[in-house]
Design a protein around this motif. Structure first.
Motif, PDB file in Angstrom:
ATOM      1  N   PRO A   5       0.810  -1.235   0.000  1.00 21.32           N
ATOM      2  CA  PRO A   5       0.000   0.000   0.000  1.00 21.32           C
ATOM      3  C   PRO A   5       0.838   1.277   0.000  1.00 21.32           C
ATOM      4  O   PRO A   5       0.543   2.205  -0.752  1.00 21.32           O
ATOM      5  CB  PRO A   5      -0.832  -0.119   1.281  1.00 21.32           C
ATOM      6  N   SER A   6       1.907   1.330   0.791  1.00 16.68           N
ATOM      7  CA  SER A   6       2.700   2.561   0.820  1.00 16.68           C
ATOM      8  C   SER A   6       3.462   2.750  -0.487  1.00 16.68           C
ATOM      9  O   SER A   6       3.608   3.875  -0.965  1.00 16.68           O
ATOM     10  CB  SER A   6       3.653   2.588   2.010  1.00 16.68           C
ATOM     11  N   GLU A   9       0.932   4.053  -3.000  1.00 18.52           N
ATOM     12  CA  GLU A   9       0.599   5.445  -2.682  1.00 18.52           C
ATOM     13  C   GLU A   9       1.687   6.392  -3.165  1.00 18.52           C
ATOM     14  O   GLU A   9       1.409   7.420  -3.771  1.00 18.52           O
ATOM     15  CB  GLU A   9       0.428   5.626  -1.173  1.00 18.52           C
ATOM     16  N   GLN A  10       2.938   6.049  -2.859  1.00 21.15           N
ATOM     17  CA  GLN A  10       4.066   6.894  -3.263  1.00 21.15           C
ATOM     18  C   GLN A  10       4.163   6.970  -4.783  1.00 21.15           C
ATOM     19  O   GLN A  10       4.389   8.048  -5.342  1.00 21.15           O
ATOM     20  CB  GLN A  10       5.370   6.367  -2.677  1.00 21.15           C
ATOM     21  N   LYS A  12       1.826   6.551  -7.064  1.00 17.81           N
ATOM     22  CA  LYS A  12       0.734   7.354  -7.618  1.00 17.81           C
ATOM     23  C   LYS A  12       0.945   8.835  -7.339  1.00 17.81           C
ATOM     24  O   LYS A  12       0.667   9.676  -8.185  1.00 17.81           O
ATOM     25  CB  LYS A  12      -0.599   6.870  -7.062  1.00 17.81           C
TER      26      LYS A  12
END
Length: 103
Positions: A5-6, A9-10, A12
């Motif tokens: 997930p991280s 996120e980064q 994107k």
């Protein structure tokens, strides 16, 4: 190791920033269209296509991470970093050229 997930996120967030920067450069170019050379116009189209491909690749990586789990993150992260470095460099070169061309 980055978690899926991280990492996503980064990635994107970085793509969104590049997209915003490309949009800003395109706005400058549009106001100075008479001063823009063919190379500048062609690069705008190529960079936008590269950015769209990066977005599609990010979706593909997200699906891969979902199906293969956390082990796919390291491979995806290395691939994304290489693409990110190349895209970031291309955008910088293009932005610098546009700044010189319309000054």
């Amino acid at each position: 190791m980055a978690t899926a997930p991280s990492f996503m996120e980064q990635a994107k967030m970085h793509l969104d920033r590049v997209g915003e920067e490309l949009s800003e450069v395109e706005k400058k170019l549009a106001t100075a269209s008479d001063d823009a050379d063919n190379w500048t116009t062609e690069q705008a189209e190529k960079l936008k296509a590269d950015w769209n491909r990066a977005r599609e690749e990010m979706d593909s990586i997200a699906k891969r991470i979902e199906s293969e789990g956390e082990e796919a993150v390291n491979d995806a992260k290395a691939k994304a970093e290489r693409h990110w470095d190349a895209l970031k460099s291309a955008v910088k070169t293009y932005r610098d050229h546009v700044e010189r061309a319309i000054s």
